[in-house]
Design a protein around this motif. Sequence first.
Motif, PDB file in Angstrom:
ATOM      1  N   VAL A  26       0.841  -1.198   0.000  1.00 22.68           N
ATOM      2  CA  VAL A  26       0.000   0.000   0.000  1.00 22.68           C
ATOM      3  C   VAL A  26       0.877   1.248   0.000  1.00 22.68           C
ATOM      4  CG1 VAL A  26      -1.630   1.366   1.368  1.00 22.68           C
ATOM      5  CG2 VAL A  26      -2.028  -1.072   1.028  1.00 22.68           C
ATOM      6  N   GLY A  27       1.964   1.203   0.762  1.00 23.68           N
ATOM      7  CA  GLY A  27       2.896   2.326   0.767  1.00 23.68           C
ATOM      8  C   GLY A  27       3.444   2.602  -0.613  1.00 23.68           C
ATOM      9  N   ALA A  28       3.790   1.538  -1.337  1.00 18.28           N
ATOM     10  CA  ALA A  28       4.328   1.697  -2.695  1.00 18.28           C
ATOM     11  C   ALA A  28       3.268   2.277  -3.635  1.00 18.28           C
ATOM     12  CB  ALA A  28       4.807   0.347  -3.216  1.00 18.28           C
ATOM     13  N   VAL A  29       2.016   1.818  -3.478  1.00 18.04           N
ATOM     14  CA  VAL A  29       0.927   2.327  -4.321  1.00 18.04           C
ATOM     15  C   VAL A  29       0.800   3.834  -4.172  1.00 18.04           C
ATOM     16  CG1 VAL A  29      -1.594   2.433  -4.549  1.00 18.04           C
ATOM     17  CG2 VAL A  29      -0.434   0.211  -4.473  1.00 18.04           C
ATOM     18  N   PHE A  30       0.741   4.310  -2.924  1.00 20.61           N
ATOM     19  CA  PHE A  30       0.497   5.730  -2.714  1.00 20.61           C
ATOM     20  C   PHE A  30       1.726   6.592  -2.994  1.00 20.61           C
ATOM     21  CE2 PHE A  30      -3.295   4.024  -0.826  1.00 20.61           C
ATOM     22  CZ  PHE A  30      -4.242   4.942  -1.243  1.00 20.61           C
ATOM     23  N   SER A  31       2.910   6.020  -2.856  1.00 21.99           N
ATOM     24  CA  SER A  31       4.099   6.753  -3.294  1.00 21.99           C
ATOM     25  C   SER A  31       4.075   6.924  -4.810  1.00 21.99           C
ATOM     26  CB  SER A  31       5.366   6.005  -2.868  1.00 21.99           C
ATOM     27  OG  SER A  31       5.542   6.083  -1.464  1.00 21.99           O
ATOM     28  N   ASN A  32       3.590   5.897  -5.504  1.00 23.18           N
ATOM     29  CA  ASN A  32       3.526   5.953  -6.965  1.00 23.18           C
ATOM     30  C   ASN A  32       2.509   6.974  -7.460  1.00 23.18           C
ATOM     31  OD1 ASN A  32       5.443   3.935  -7.188  1.00 23.18           O
ATOM     32  ND2 ASN A  32       3.956   2.303  -7.544  1.00 23.18           N
ATOM     33  N   VAL A  33       1.373   7.082  -6.754  1.00 29.00           N
ATOM     34  CA  VAL A  33       0.280   7.921  -7.277  1.00 29.00           C
ATOM     35  C   VAL A  33       0.212   9.302  -6.647  1.00 29.00           C
ATOM     36  CG1 VAL A  33      -1.078   5.835  -7.731  1.00 29.00           C
ATOM     37  CG2 VAL A  33      -1.497   7.118  -5.615  1.00 29.00           C
ATOM     38  N   ALA A  34       1.060   9.596  -5.663  1.00 28.15           N
ATOM     39  CA  ALA A  34       0.946  10.836  -4.897  1.00 28.15           C
ATOM     40  C   ALA A  34       0.888  12.081  -5.780  1.00 28.15           C
ATOM     41  CB  ALA A  34       2.101  10.952  -3.898  1.00 28.15           C
ATOM     42  N   ALA A  35       1.784  12.175  -6.731  1.00 34.28           N
ATOM     43  CA  ALA A  35       1.883  13.394  -7.542  1.00 34.28           C
ATOM     44  C   ALA A  35       0.635  13.642  -8.380  1.00 34.28           C
ATOM     45  CB  ALA A  35       3.114  13.323  -8.442  1.00 34.28           C
TER      46      ALA A  35
END
Length: 248
Positions: A26-35
């Motif tokens: 989940v951390g990786a998902v939101f790091s990927n989509v944050a911008a």
Amino acid sequence: MIDNTSAEQVSFGYQDVAPEEKTRRVGAVFSNVAAKYDVMNDAMSVGMHRLWKDRFVRRVKPRSGEAILDMAGGTGDIAFRLAAGGGSVTVADINQDMLDVGIERAVERGIDTLVWSRQDASQLTYPDKVFDAYTIAFGIRNVTDVQAGLDEAYRVLRYGGRFFCLEFSTTTWPGFKEAYDLYSHQLVPRIGQAIAGDAESYRYLVESIRRFPSMPEFEAMIRKAGFVRTKVEPILGGAVAIHSGWKA
């Protein structure tokens, strides 16, 4: 449906994984989509998420001087609205990339009254009974242990404190349900690829909605945490729902 309180397996989309693996993914998902998170919200909901969030904050009724914890508040969308109502808002999120986006947006808007804090919803570092309201919008389903997150919300609220959760659910409207499922599974990942260059993260987000408890099941979890006067307000037949409860 998998029990999110299981100590051995939790849901990550349609997969069952170890709790620590879900937290990592989940951390990786939101790091990927944050911008591109807010741009994608506009694209996926045709801008309706803004109306849902306005409605949500009207239900919270932030008051001048009260302490509000906006959990999973990353990019600041809910916090900006709460602060406009006079609340003293702490924005908490487990993902630093999401917080960084929110801080940058706050600077652009000249908002310097918010407190930003990296927090795990299921293991908050705050003392007992310090907040008057707890909000979480489109974030509870991504918490590794949902029941622990609700328990923590109850713990940090003062007596008389308010809990409000805005979350996707499963619409009960005939016809619309089938169209919504088709849109979610077929088009959302393609939109994610086109706008954010990331189909897989948005495929997970769609799957996480399908694995999340139904409205009655989630309300029961809120009551299990100790909240009373619980209420569910469906939007679009339950495609989105506002859940609320009080700490007595």
